[in-house]
Design a protein around this motif. Structure first.
Motif, mmCIF file in Angstrom:
data_model
loop_
_atom_site.group_PDB
_atom_site.id
_atom_site.type_symbol
_atom_site.label_atom_id
_atom_site.label_comp_id
_atom_site.label_asym_id
_atom_site.label_seq_id
_atom_site.Cartn_x
_atom_site.Cartn_y
_atom_site.Cartn_z
ATOM 1 N N SER A 210 -19.835 -14.056 77.519
ATOM 2 C CA SER A 210 -20.925 -14.842 78.059
ATOM 3 C C SER A 210 -21.824 -14.070 78.834
ATOM 4 O O SER A 210 -23.020 -14.314 78.959
ATOM 5 C CB SER A 210 -20.448 -16.074 78.794
ATOM 6 O OG SER A 210 -21.170 -16.665 79.404
ATOM 7 N N SER A 211 -21.348 -13.072 79.821
ATOM 8 C CA SER A 211 -22.169 -12.584 80.598
ATOM 9 C C SER A 211 -23.365 -11.535 79.905
ATOM 10 O O SER A 211 -24.369 -11.307 80.227
ATOM 11 C CB SER A 211 -21.500 -11.482 81.518
ATOM 12 O OG SER A 211 -20.959 -10.513 80.853
ATOM 13 N N ILE A 212 -22.874 -10.990 78.704
ATOM 14 C CA ILE A 212 -23.773 -10.230 77.602
ATOM 15 C C ILE A 212 -24.861 -11.167 77.244
ATOM 16 O O ILE A 212 -26.112 -10.747 77.285
ATOM 17 C CB ILE A 212 -22.845 -9.674 76.217
ATOM 18 C CG1 ILE A 212 -21.914 -8.839 76.976
ATOM 19 C CG2 ILE A 212 -23.963 -9.325 75.371
ATOM 20 C CD1 ILE A 212 -22.614 -7.498 77.310
ATOM 21 N N LYS A 213 -24.624 -12.488 76.940
ATOM 22 C CA LYS A 213 -25.713 -13.320 76.339
ATOM 23 C C LYS A 213 -26.489 -13.880 77.625
ATOM 24 O O LYS A 213 -27.730 -13.813 77.427
ATOM 25 C CB LYS A 213 -24.897 -14.676 75.846
ATOM 26 C CG LYS A 213 -23.982 -14.408 74.629
ATOM 27 C CD LYS A 213 -23.541 -15.837 74.143
ATOM 28 C CE LYS A 213 -22.599 -15.449 72.966
ATOM 29 N NZ LYS A 213 -23.413 -14.836 71.795
ATOM 30 N N LYS A 214 -26.023 -13.986 78.792
ATOM 31 C CA LYS A 214 -26.682 -14.354 79.901
ATOM 32 C C LYS A 214 -27.799 -13.261 80.364
ATOM 33 O O LYS A 214 -28.814 -13.438 80.778
ATOM 34 C CB LYS A 214 -25.831 -14.752 81.043
ATOM 35 C CG LYS A 214 -25.324 -16.128 80.921
ATOM 36 C CD LYS A 214 -24.355 -16.472 81.882
ATOM 37 C CE LYS A 214 -23.645 -17.668 81.775
ATOM 38 N NZ LYS A 214 -22.563 -18.095 82.919
ATOM 39 N N ASN A 215 -27.192 -11.787 80.074
ATOM 40 C CA ASN A 215 -27.995 -10.778 80.707
ATOM 41 C C ASN A 215 -29.347 -10.471 79.717
ATOM 42 O O ASN A 215 -29.904 -9.160 80.086
ATOM 43 C CB ASN A 215 -27.050 -9.652 80.931
ATOM 44 C CG ASN A 215 -26.119 -9.741 82.215
ATOM 45 O OD1 ASN A 215 -26.407 -10.760 82.940
ATOM 46 N ND2 ASN A 215 -25.030 -9.008 82.088
ATOM 47 N N GLN A 216 -29.486 -11.194 78.766
ATOM 48 C CA GLN A 216 -30.523 -10.521 77.775
ATOM 49 C C GLN A 216 -31.942 -10.568 78.468
ATOM 50 O O GLN A 216 -32.688 -9.817 78.210
ATOM 51 C CB GLN A 216 -30.512 -11.519 76.650
ATOM 52 C CG GLN A 216 -29.509 -11.224 75.703
ATOM 53 C CD GLN A 216 -29.192 -9.969 75.217
ATOM 54 O OE1 GLN A 216 -30.045 -9.031 74.978
ATOM 55 N NE2 GLN A 216 -27.874 -9.384 75.710
ATOM 56 N N ASP A 217 -32.116 -11.496 79.406
ATOM 57 C CA ASP A 217 -33.096 -11.524 80.090
ATOM 58 C C ASP A 217 -33.467 -10.467 81.050
ATOM 59 O O ASP A 217 -34.593 -10.148 81.667
ATOM 60 C CB ASP A 217 -33.487 -12.902 81.141
ATOM 61 C CG ASP A 217 -33.617 -14.053 80.182
ATOM 62 O OD1 ASP A 217 -34.314 -13.855 79.010
ATOM 63 O OD2 ASP A 217 -33.251 -15.277 80.586
ATOM 64 N N THR A 218 -32.355 -9.551 81.414
ATOM 65 C CA THR A 218 -32.523 -8.659 82.389
ATOM 66 C C THR A 218 -33.204 -7.254 81.782
ATOM 67 O O THR A 218 -33.471 -6.607 82.326
ATOM 68 C CB THR A 218 -31.176 -8.229 82.946
ATOM 69 O OG1 THR A 218 -30.257 -7.817 82.184
ATOM 70 C CG2 THR A 218 -30.609 -9.403 83.832
ATOM 71 N N ILE A 219 -33.004 -7.448 80.354
ATOM 72 C CA ILE A 219 -33.421 -6.070 79.786
ATOM 73 C C ILE A 219 -34.817 -6.418 79.440
ATOM 74 O O ILE A 219 -35.403 -7.427 79.009
ATOM 75 C CB ILE A 219 -32.478 -5.960 78.390
ATOM 76 C CG1 ILE A 219 -31.073 -5.822 78.482
ATOM 77 C CG2 ILE A 219 -33.132 -4.837 77.518
ATOM 78 C CD1 ILE A 219 -30.213 -5.936 77.331
ATOM 79 N N LYS A 220 -35.676 -5.233 79.828
ATOM 80 C CA LYS A 220 -37.076 -5.367 79.394
ATOM 81 C C LYS A 220 -37.620 -4.602 78.111
ATOM 82 O O LYS A 220 -37.010 -3.819 77.548
ATOM 83 C CB LYS A 220 -37.722 -4.595 80.579
ATOM 84 C CG LYS A 220 -37.562 -5.302 82.059
ATOM 85 C CD LYS A 220 -38.148 -4.458 83.087
ATOM 86 C CE LYS A 220 -38.020 -4.968 84.489
ATOM 87 N NZ LYS A 220 -36.354 -5.043 84.636
ATOM 88 N N ILE A 221 -38.761 -5.257 77.648
ATOM 89 C CA ILE A 221 -39.229 -4.739 76.320
ATOM 90 C C ILE A 221 -39.574 -3.323 76.364
ATOM 91 O O ILE A 221 -39.391 -2.638 75.211
ATOM 92 C CB ILE A 221 -40.373 -5.675 75.513
ATOM 93 C CG1 ILE A 221 -41.604 -5.641 76.731
ATOM 94 C CG2 ILE A 221 -39.997 -6.973 75.564
ATOM 95 C CD1 ILE A 221 -42.882 -6.236 76.352
ATOM 96 N N ASP A 222 -39.900 -2.850 77.500
ATOM 97 C CA ASP A 222 -40.344 -1.369 77.563
ATOM 98 C C ASP A 222 -39.245 -0.445 78.095
ATOM 99 O O ASP A 222 -39.253 0.933 78.094
ATOM 100 C CB ASP A 222 -41.504 -1.358 78.708
ATOM 101 C CG ASP A 222 -42.738 -1.949 78.051
ATOM 102 O OD1 ASP A 222 -43.214 -1.722 76.824
ATOM 103 O OD2 ASP A 222 -43.461 -2.473 78.828
#
Length: 579
Positions: A210-222
């Protein structure tokens, strides 16, 4: 008032005409008809699952595994959570050291979901090469396959890292590999000092997933997503780091040019997944459009590729020119009923004669070129859907959307259209840089954003491009500039020659002389005298080879690039010269 307006219109028309005359320089900007996609690769995968979750993402024939996109997302998140439980953190480099197996695909996606940087490692690497690459980018964990050819990955790693069999999994402390802390193997056996792939999947629990799914917003496109270790055809590999943004979008436009948006395609993957052809042209494009990747075998076998095309109803084939030479030969022998529609060729220049064989022997409707380099994520020039025979067989296609291209001379001046020069690219696709190598990065990417490719290139009036060769491979014979590809394309039309690669050799009087290295059809012989007769009256005298080497196979990297420096070593040990 009317006269004044008419005068302004005429002046404007003259300005436009003047601009058009000036713009006959080799510069092109393909603006694109829609905006780039601001997605990380992990969110791209989620988007694809929402649209194509029940479709197969990968079919690994040699493993007897079929995984849907929903399966792939589930396993990727489990592996990502398992790796984090082993002590890995976002930003860490994870080496992927295996041939074409489903675990490679899952591992690559797990890294994108966890925020790791995957490092594509050639499975053919020997101990010293592996040591160099691990230390070059500071790999913290490596996921390795079971074996490559007649050697085990564990055995090679053990030669570099003698501490491995004595340590607990995840607690490696190596003198030669100081950053490497854990090894994960896909082997079915329990190997000392390592985690097993299935074991790492088992480390995940509902909370960590679940933490992997939640942390997608912490990864930046650049953020960096992948490090491509360049093929090393002339020396130690450099480490080109590319971003989520560049990989997502390069795959999007590659896939559209390759018509993945028109129907659901099954792609026969002959190329290695670790190469830019595999990560961007194959995996990223496939995920952008929900295509199915079919892996015929761990390595490369033209017979198994043909089996896969036939048995899995593959509609698209991916391969390098050398692979297509072999596939054409096998199909001529077997004459299988196949229904492939498109053949995509890249990784090295392809001769017009081979392209025509791909159309007639393989029976595809279209042959498409892709051209680029690891430093540009993958593709910068590519065939378009309705290209005619000339554009399909004699060019590498049209500039991709949202990119600029210019051709410059030795003085950094843009050359006229149709004039050879060095290709430079500016746009979203350019790498972030060479990992921890600021000096090399500045040599390659100028402050203005232009990336110097080192490729000798011609931009035509139509905006289509032609490769002339690598700048370093240009031969200067008696003051004449000779580009190997032109000779290679001509010699490949000889009825008994399967493949040709041309190199320059030192010559006391001329500076350099031309050597042709050829591979001929079984049972055939081509002599230097035969070659001279074939060339006379068809190409200029100074382009006719004076040295001929016949080989059974060409030395090349696993990604299909010919190692011309090894051909030169071979040729220098031969004296098969004209009298």
């Amino acid at each position: 008032m009317f006269c004044a307006m008419r005068t302004r219109v005429l002046v404007r028309r003259n300005e436009i005409k003047c601009f058009r005359e000036k713009s006959r320089l080799s510069y092109l900007h393909n603006v694109g008809s829609e905006p780039l996609r601001p997605l990380t690769f992990g969110k791209l995968l989620e988007d694809t699952v929402s649209k194509h979750g029940d479709k197969y993402a990968v079919i690994s024939r040699h493993q007897n595994k079929k995984l849907s996109y929903s399966d792939v997302l589930t396993q990727s998140d489990k592996l990502a959570a398992g790796l984090i439980s082993m002590g890995l953190k976002p930003g860490d480099r994870v080496g992927l050291w295996a041939q074409n197996i489903a675990e490679w695909y899952i591992s690559f996606l797990a890294c994108t979901r966890a925020g790791f940087q995957s490092v594509a490692v050639n499975p053919a690497y020997q101990p010293k090469e592996l040591e160099y690459c691990i230390n070059k980018v500071g790999v913290k964990s490596i996921i390795c396959g079971e074996k490559y050819r007649d050697q085990t990955c564990y055995g090679i790693l053990e030669q570099v890292c003698q501490e491995l069999p004595k340590c607990e999994p995840g607690k490696l402390n190596s003198k030669k590999l100081p950053t490497l802390k854990s090894v994960v193997t896909t082997s079915g056996e329990s190997l000392r000092g390592t985690y097993n792939f299935e074991e790492v999947l088992g480390l995940a629990d509902p909370a960590s997933i679940s933490s992997i799914k939640k942390n997608q917003d912490t990864i930046k496109i650049d953020d960096p997503i992948n490090i491509q270790l360049t093929s090393g055809t002339t020396g130690n590999p450099k480490a080109a780091a590319v971003s989520h943004f560049s990989l997502v979008n390069n795959g999007f436009y590659i896939g559209r040019r390759n018509e993945l948006d028109r129907k659901h395609h099954r792609i026969c993957v002959q190329v290695p997944l670790f190469h830019a052809f595999g990560t961007a042209i194959t995996i990223s494009a496939g995920i952008n459009y929900g295509a199915t990747l079919v892996l015929p075998c761990e390595g490369y076998s033209p017979n198994k590729s043909l089996d896969a095309i036939k048995d899995e109803n593959c509609s698209i084939i991916h391969g390098t020119p050398t692979m297509y030479v072999d596939l054409v030969r096998v199909q001529k022998e077997r004459k299988e009923k196949i229904a492939a529609e498109i053949a995509v060729s890249g990784g090295a220049p392809c001769s017009p004669s081979l392209f025509k064989d791909m159309l007639t022997v393989l029976g595809v409707n279209k042959v498409k070129s892709v051209f680029g380099l690891s430093e540009t994520t993958a593709v910068v020039f590519q065939s378009q859907s309705e290209d005619d025979e000339y554009k399909s067989t004699s060019t590498v296609g049209y500039l991709q959307e949202h990119l600029e291209a210019k051709i410059i001379d030795a003085n950094n001046q843009i050359v006229p259209v149709g004039t050879p020069g060095e290709l430079c690219i500016r746009g979203y696709c350019n790498m972030l840089g060479y990992y921890k190598d600021e000096a090399k990065t500045k040599e390659t990417i100028e402050a203005s954003g232009w990336l110097r490719t080192g490729d000798q290139f011609v931009l035509e009036e139509t905006g289509y491009g032609r490769i002339v060769g690598r700048l370093k491979e240009m031969i200067i014979r008696g003051g004449e500039n000779v580009f190997p590809k032109e000779i290679e394309d001509f010699l490949n039309t000889h009825p008994h020659i399967l493949e040709t690669h041309v190199i320059g050799l030192p010559h006391e009087r001329l500076g350099e002389e031309i050597c042709a290295c050829i591979r001929v059809q079984e049972g055939c012989v081509v002599t230097l005298a035969d070659l001279n007769v074939f060339c006379k009256g068809n190409i200029s005298h100074f382009k006719i080879p004076s040295v001929l080497i016949t080989v059974e196979t060409f030395p090349k990297t696993l990604s299909g690039k010919i190692q011309k420096f090894k051909l030169k070593e071979l040729a220098l040990n031969n004296n098969n010269k004209a009298g």
